[in-house]
Each structure stands twice: as structure tokens, then as C-alpha cells.
Design a protein around this motif. Structure first.
Motif, PDB file in Angstrom:
ATOM      1  N   ILE A 152       0.873  -1.180   0.000  1.00 33.19           N
ATOM      2  CA  ILE A 152       0.000   0.000   0.000  1.00 33.19           C
ATOM      3  C   ILE A 152       0.910   1.230   0.000  1.00 33.19           C
ATOM      4  O   ILE A 152       1.817   1.342   0.828  1.00 33.19           O
ATOM      5  N   ALA A 153       0.654   2.118  -0.965  1.00 35.29           N
ATOM      6  CA  ALA A 153       1.483   3.318  -1.080  1.00 35.29           C
ATOM      7  C   ALA A 153       0.960   4.405  -0.155  1.00 35.29           C
ATOM      8  O   ALA A 153      -0.239   4.676  -0.116  1.00 35.29           O
ATOM      9  N   PHE A 154       1.872   4.996   0.623  1.00 32.53           N
ATOM     10  CA  PHE A 154       1.532   6.173   1.421  1.00 32.53           C
ATOM     11  C   PHE A 154       1.724   7.424   0.553  1.00 32.53           C
ATOM     12  O   PHE A 154       0.979   8.380   0.650  1.00 32.53           O
TER      13      PHE A 154
ATOM     14  N   LYS B  94       1.975   8.172  -3.475  1.00 30.99           N
ATOM     15  CA  LYS B  94       1.554   7.366  -4.637  1.00 30.99           C
ATOM     16  C   LYS B  94       2.288   7.705  -5.927  1.00 30.99           C
ATOM     17  O   LYS B  94       2.616   8.867  -6.179  1.00 30.99           O
ATOM     18  N   TYR B  95       2.396   6.678  -6.732  1.00 33.38           N
ATOM     19  CA  TYR B  95       2.909   6.829  -8.102  1.00 33.38           C
ATOM     20  C   TYR B  95       1.712   7.048  -9.019  1.00 33.38           C
ATOM     21  O   TYR B  95       0.791   6.227  -9.053  1.00 33.38           O
ATOM     22  N   TRP B  96       1.715   8.167  -9.743  1.00 34.48           N
ATOM     23  CA  TRP B  96       0.627   8.390 -10.717  1.00 34.48           C
ATOM     24  C   TRP B  96       1.185   9.205 -11.876  1.00 34.48           C
ATOM     25  O   TRP B  96       1.565  10.354 -11.709  1.00 34.48           O
ATOM     26  N   GLY B  97       1.263   8.604 -13.035  1.00 32.36           N
ATOM     27  CA  GLY B  97       1.817   9.275 -14.224  1.00 32.36           C
ATOM     28  C   GLY B  97       3.304   8.977 -14.331  1.00 32.36           C
ATOM     29  O   GLY B  97       3.984   8.795 -13.316  1.00 32.36           O
TER      30      GLY B  97
ATOM     31  N   GLY C 230       4.715  -0.174 -12.134  1.00 31.27           N
ATOM     32  CA  GLY C 230       5.487   0.718 -11.263  1.00 31.27           C
ATOM     33  C   GLY C 230       5.458   0.278  -9.814  1.00 31.27           C
ATOM     34  O   GLY C 230       6.495   0.153  -9.150  1.00 31.27           O
ATOM     35  N   SER C 231       4.259   0.005  -9.300  1.00 25.16           N
ATOM     36  CA  SER C 231       4.149  -0.324  -7.881  1.00 25.16           C
ATOM     37  C   SER C 231       4.876  -1.633  -7.540  1.00 25.16           C
ATOM     38  O   SER C 231       5.257  -1.847  -6.388  1.00 25.16           O
ATOM     39  N   ALA C 232       5.088  -2.494  -8.525  1.00 17.94           N
ATOM     40  CA  ALA C 232       5.763  -3.779  -8.284  1.00 17.94           C
ATOM     41  C   ALA C 232       7.205  -3.580  -7.825  1.00 17.94           C
ATOM     42  O   ALA C 232       7.750  -4.414  -7.095  1.00 17.94           O
TER      43      ALA C 232
ATOM     44  N   THR D 281      -8.020   0.906 -15.867  1.00 17.62           N
ATOM     45  CA  THR D 281      -6.774   0.310 -15.379  1.00 17.62           C
ATOM     46  C   THR D 281      -5.824   1.439 -14.976  1.00 17.62           C
ATOM     47  O   THR D 281      -5.906   2.559 -15.511  1.00 17.62           O
ATOM     48  N   SER D 282      -4.907   1.150 -14.054  1.00 15.76           N
ATOM     49  CA  SER D 282      -3.957   2.206 -13.690  1.00 15.76           C
ATOM     50  C   SER D 282      -3.043   2.500 -14.882  1.00 15.76           C
ATOM     51  O   SER D 282      -2.595   3.635 -15.056  1.00 15.76           O
ATOM     52  N   HIS D 283      -2.831   1.492 -15.701  1.00 13.65           N
ATOM     53  CA  HIS D 283      -2.018   1.675 -16.907  1.00 13.65           C
ATOM     54  C   HIS D 283      -2.600   2.819 -17.765  1.00 13.65           C
ATOM     55  O   HIS D 283      -1.884   3.735 -18.175  1.00 13.65           O
TER      56      HIS D 283
ATOM     57  N   SER E 118      -5.210  14.165  -2.912  1.00 11.65           N
ATOM     58  CA  SER E 118      -4.504  14.794  -4.037  1.00 11.65           C
ATOM     59  C   SER E 118      -4.499  13.844  -5.251  1.00 11.65           C
ATOM     60  O   SER E 118      -4.759  14.256  -6.383  1.00 11.65           O
ATOM     61  N   LEU E 119      -4.249  12.566  -4.996  1.00 13.43           N
ATOM     62  CA  LEU E 119      -4.237  11.573  -6.086  1.00 13.43           C
ATOM     63  C   LEU E 119      -5.610  11.503  -6.767  1.00 13.43           C
ATOM     64  O   LEU E 119      -5.718  11.559  -7.995  1.00 13.43           O
ATOM     65  N   HIS E 120      -6.656  11.387  -5.952  1.00 12.10           N
ATOM     66  CA  HIS E 120      -7.991  11.210  -6.540  1.00 12.10           C
ATOM     67  C   HIS E 120      -8.510  12.501  -7.173  1.00 12.10           C
ATOM     68  O   HIS E 120      -9.289  12.444  -8.131  1.00 12.10           O
TER      69      HIS E 120
ATOM     70  N   PHE F  26      -6.393   5.474  -0.363  1.00 13.51           N
ATOM     71  CA  PHE F  26      -6.984   4.686  -1.452  1.00 13.51           C
ATOM     72  C   PHE F  26      -5.971   4.589  -2.567  1.00 13.51           C
ATOM     73  O   PHE F  26      -5.299   5.563  -2.875  1.00 13.51           O
ATOM     74  N   ASP F  27      -5.878   3.438  -3.199  1.00 14.42           N
ATOM     75  CA  ASP F  27      -5.143   3.354  -4.460  1.00 14.42           C
ATOM     76  C   ASP F  27      -6.152   3.549  -5.591  1.00 14.42           C
ATOM     77  O   ASP F  27      -7.120   4.262  -5.410  1.00 14.42           O
ATOM     78  N   ALA F  28      -5.928   2.899  -6.722  1.00 15.75           N
ATOM     79  CA  ALA F  28      -6.839   3.092  -7.852  1.00 15.75           C
ATOM     80  C   ALA F  28      -8.026   2.150  -7.699  1.00 15.75           C
ATOM     81  O   ALA F  28      -8.134   1.147  -8.404  1.00 15.75           O
ATOM     82  N   GLY F  29      -8.918   2.454  -6.759  1.00 13.25           N
ATOM     83  CA  GLY F  29     -10.068   1.583  -6.545  1.00 13.25           C
ATOM     84  C   GLY F  29     -10.988   2.170  -5.491  1.00 13.25           C
ATOM     85  O   GLY F  29     -10.686   3.201  -4.891  1.00 13.25           O
TER      86      GLY F  29
HETATM   87  O1  PMV Z   1       1.748  -0.022 -10.552  1.00 16.60           O
HETATM   88  P1  PMV Z   1       0.543   0.480 -11.219  1.00 16.60           P
HETATM   89  O2  PMV Z   1       0.774   0.828 -12.647  1.00 16.60           O
HETATM   90  O3  PMV Z   1      -0.607  -0.466 -11.036  1.00 16.60           O
HETATM   91  O4  PMV Z   1       0.121   1.862 -10.512  1.00 16.60           O
HETATM   92  C1  PMV Z   1      -0.152   2.002  -9.156  1.00 16.60           C
HETATM   93  C2  PMV Z   1      -0.965   3.191  -8.901  1.00 16.60           C
HETATM   94  C3  PMV Z   1      -1.417   3.412  -7.470  1.00 16.60           C
HETATM   95  O5  PMV Z   1      -1.739   2.188  -6.852  1.00 16.60           O
HETATM   96  C4  PMV Z   1      -2.651   4.297  -7.510  1.00 16.60           C
HETATM   97  C5  PMV Z   1      -0.366   4.147  -6.645  1.00 16.60           C
HETATM   98  C6  PMV Z   1       0.816   3.362  -6.150  1.00 16.60           C
HETATM   99  O6  PMV Z   1       1.884   3.984  -6.019  1.00 16.60           O
HETATM  100  O7  PMV Z   1       0.700   2.162  -5.845  1.00 16.60           O
END
Ligand code: PMV
Length: 331
Positions: free
Chosen positions: A12-14, A16-19, A147-149, A197-199, A247-249, A287-290
Motif C-alpha cells: 500500500i502506497a503512502f 503514490k505513483y501516478w503518471g 510501477g508499484s511492483a 486500469t492504472s495503466h 490529491s491523487l484522486h 486509497f489506491d486506484a479503486g
Molecule cells: O503499478 P501500477 O501501474 O498499477 O500503478 C499504481 C498506482 C497506485 O496504486 C494508484 C499508486 C501506487 O503507487 O501504488
């Protein structure tokens, strides 16, 4: 026949990665910070075959009795990843495989299932090709899939450095799982797959008029979050978590096309969490993307948080997660 077994946590990201500014190498526009979570993980069993044409991916979804062949979209995303991995690490050999991937949590529901899958696959491919990659290289390998992986590879609390090229954009552990007894209680309000999708979301993130100001804000928030983490100042840390999620949402809802990941139940639970705090139970949301809310709390508040949210009609299920180690081979 060689078989490789891997277990990898979601995180869980505190922050977040977005873009991103390079969708192929998955290079982010800021540093991000997360915690690996104990009860949301993927287990991968990979059998290596001599015939490179034999390429099978089967997935067992949360609560399903059996494995099913991945649909065309998931298989093609995975095969693209397999090719990028080989190209990036200069692997000439092509192999066949039979992969069985099993999830302990609902897929595509804002619990970063791509983080546990691609980090697990990075480690599995490392062993399939006997590459001997270091933890840093594995985090880069995972990043090529999602990215999150990148953040699921090291243990515990993990920082992903934005970097300025592929080599410098990697994740490392800031602290072991037992550094701080934070808990992430996932409140499932919907088992449905998310609306985008987050993609797809990353690709259009910068069309939001709020995106540039988010990046500016992040420079400050990231520093503050790190300081709060080092001091274990939970009030500051949790407040920053909520500001970050909003901010993310806000960006998601103002990018073109707009993406609405929350539903009515998500908003109700956010309000209820504020009410809970007034009873001196300290917990914060992210929240992440959901639509599913992640409730961040400390162990001493867990029972009260569970009791309160179990009684809410919006909640289908609570998944309690402790900080966890990263991706590992299993016997
Ligand atoms: O790793 P991805 O492409 O599924 O993107 C993750 C996006 C968020 O979950 C919203 C933020 C994050 O950093 O995990």
C-alpha cells in the motif's frame, strides 16, 4: 523439469505513483513510499518447459476453486513483460513455461495486484534464466511490469527513488517490517473490477490541470512524510496519508477522460472514519486506484477499528494486514 515457486506481497502506497515520463521503462515523476502487506499476496508456481512455444498462464482468483487460463489481455500484457525483461537484461534464450498464479485477495480492486504479480515474476524469471540479479536490479526488473511492483521486492517499508534514468529508479527498504506496528485494514466495499486500469490512468494523468501542482506539493509532502516516519509521529503521518490520497484522486477525477474510482460507499466510509477519530481511535484512510478503503492504524487501535467497521453496512469484508517482507522464493 525445473519448477520455481515465489511468494510476493502487494503493497500500500503512502505516497503514490501516478503518471510517468517513460511508459516503456516506467519512470515515475516523483519518489513514492509504501508498506508491503502481509495478507494480500500472490503465489506463483512456474514450470519451465523446453519448448518455447509452450507458454501458459493460469490464474486462480480470490475465492475461486480452480485455476483458469488468463484472458487474452492479461496474457498479452504478461508476454510483453516477458519480452521487455529479456531485452532489458540481454537474455537471448527463449523458454516455455506453465505459470500458475494465485491471489489471496480480490483482483483489480485497488489492492495493487499488479505489484505482487510482477514482483513475483521478476524473481521467477531471474531464477529461470539464472541471472543472479541483486535486490536493486530485481526492483528495476519488477518496475518494467508495473510501477508499484518495484516496491514489493525489498522488505517492510519501502522507498522507490524516482531517479533520472532506469538504473537510478529503484526501490530500497527504509525499515524492516517490525520497525513500526502500522496496520492496513482493507475495507472491501466492492469486489468489482475498477473502472479504468492504472495503466490507462498513468497515460493521461498529466492532462489534469492539477497535475503540476500535485508534483510541486509532493516535494514537500514526501519530505514531511519521511520525517514523520522517522519520528513515528502517527498523527502527522496519517494526516499526510489522507492528504496524499485526496490529491491523487483529485487528479484522477480531473484528468481527461476523468476517472472515478470511488463509489458512494467509499465516501461514506471516509466520513465514518472521521467520526471514529472523534472517539479518540486514531486511524486514517488512503486509497489506491479503486473503491476499497485502506485504513491505516496502529496495532493498539486495531480491535476498535475492526469492531467499528465490521458493523458498517457498506463493508463486505475486512482484510487485516501487517507490515511484511518482500518477494521470496518458497519451497
Ligand atoms: O503499478 P501500477 O501501474 O498499477 O500503478 C499504481 C498506482 C497506485 O496504486 C494508484 C499508486 C501506487 O503507487 O501504488
Amino acid at each position: 523439469m525445473k519448477t520455481i515457486k515465489v511468494k510476493s506481497p502487494a503493497n500500500i502506497a503512502f505516497i503514490k505513483y501516478w503518471g510517468n515520463h517513460d511508459p516503456h521503462l516506467v519512470l515515475p515523476n516523483s519518489d513514492t513510499f509504501s508498506m508491503n502487506i502481509s495478507h494480500c499476496f500472490t503465489t506463483i508456481n512456474m514450470e519451465i518447459h523446453d519448448d518455447p512455444k509452450h507458454k501458459i498462464l493460469a490464474i486462480k482468483k480470490y475465492r475461486d476453486a480452480d485455476f483458469e487460463r488468463a484472458n487474452a489481455e492479461s496474457l498479452s500484457r504478461f508476454l510483453k513483460y516477458y519480452e521487455s525483461f529479456r531485452q532489458y537484461f540481454g537474455v537471448k534464450k527463449d523458454i516455455g513455461f506453465d505459470i500458475r498464479s494465485e491471489n489471496s485477495f480480490p483482483l483489480k480492486a485497488g489492492i495493487a495486484s499488479s505489484s505482487s504479480f510482477f514482483s513475483g515474476m521478476a524473481l521467477a524469471l531471474n531464477h529461470a534464466f539464472n541471472l543472479g540479479l541483486s535486490e536493486r536490479e530485481l526492483s528495476i526488473a519488477a518496475r518494467l511490469g508495473s510501477g508499484s511492483a518495484t516496491r514489493s521486492i525489498p522488505d517492510g517499508y519501502v522507498w522507490w527513488h524516482q531517479g533520472n534514468d532506469s538504473k537510478s529508479s529503484f526501490a530500497e527498504s527504509l525499515a524492516a517490517p517490525d520497525y513500526w506496528d502500522l496496520i492496513d485494514v482493507v475495507a472491501i466495499v466492492s469486489y468489482g473490477e475498477k473502472s479504468a486500469t492504472s495503466h490507462a490512468g498513468h497515460a493521461t494523468a498529466s492532462t489534469s490541470p492539477l497535475y503540476q501542482s500535485r508534483l510541486k506539493e509532493l516535494k514537500v509532502r514526501t519530505k514531511e512524510m519521511r520525517a514523520a516516519f522517522e519520528k513515528k509521529d502517527f498523527t502527522k503521518f496519517g494526516t499526510l496519508c489522507e492528504e496524499e490520497a485526496i490529491s491523487l484522486h483529485a487528479v484522477m477525477m480531473t484528468q481527461r477522460p476523468a476517472i472515478y474510482y470511488w463509489n458512494g460507499a467509499s465516501i461514506e466510509l471516509m466520513k465514518k472514519l472521521q467520526q471514529l477519530r472523534q472517539q479518540n481511535i486514531e486511524a486514517y484512510y488512503t486509497f489506491d486506484a479503486g473503491a476499497n478503503m485502506h485504513i491505516i492504524t496502529e496495532k493498539k487501535h486495531l480491535k476498535a477499528v475492526q469492531k467499528y467497521f465490521e458493523a458498517q453496512p457498506e463493508v463486505e469484508e475486512l482484510i487485516v494486514n501487517y507490515p511484511a517482507i518482500g518477494t521470496r522464493l518458497i519451497k
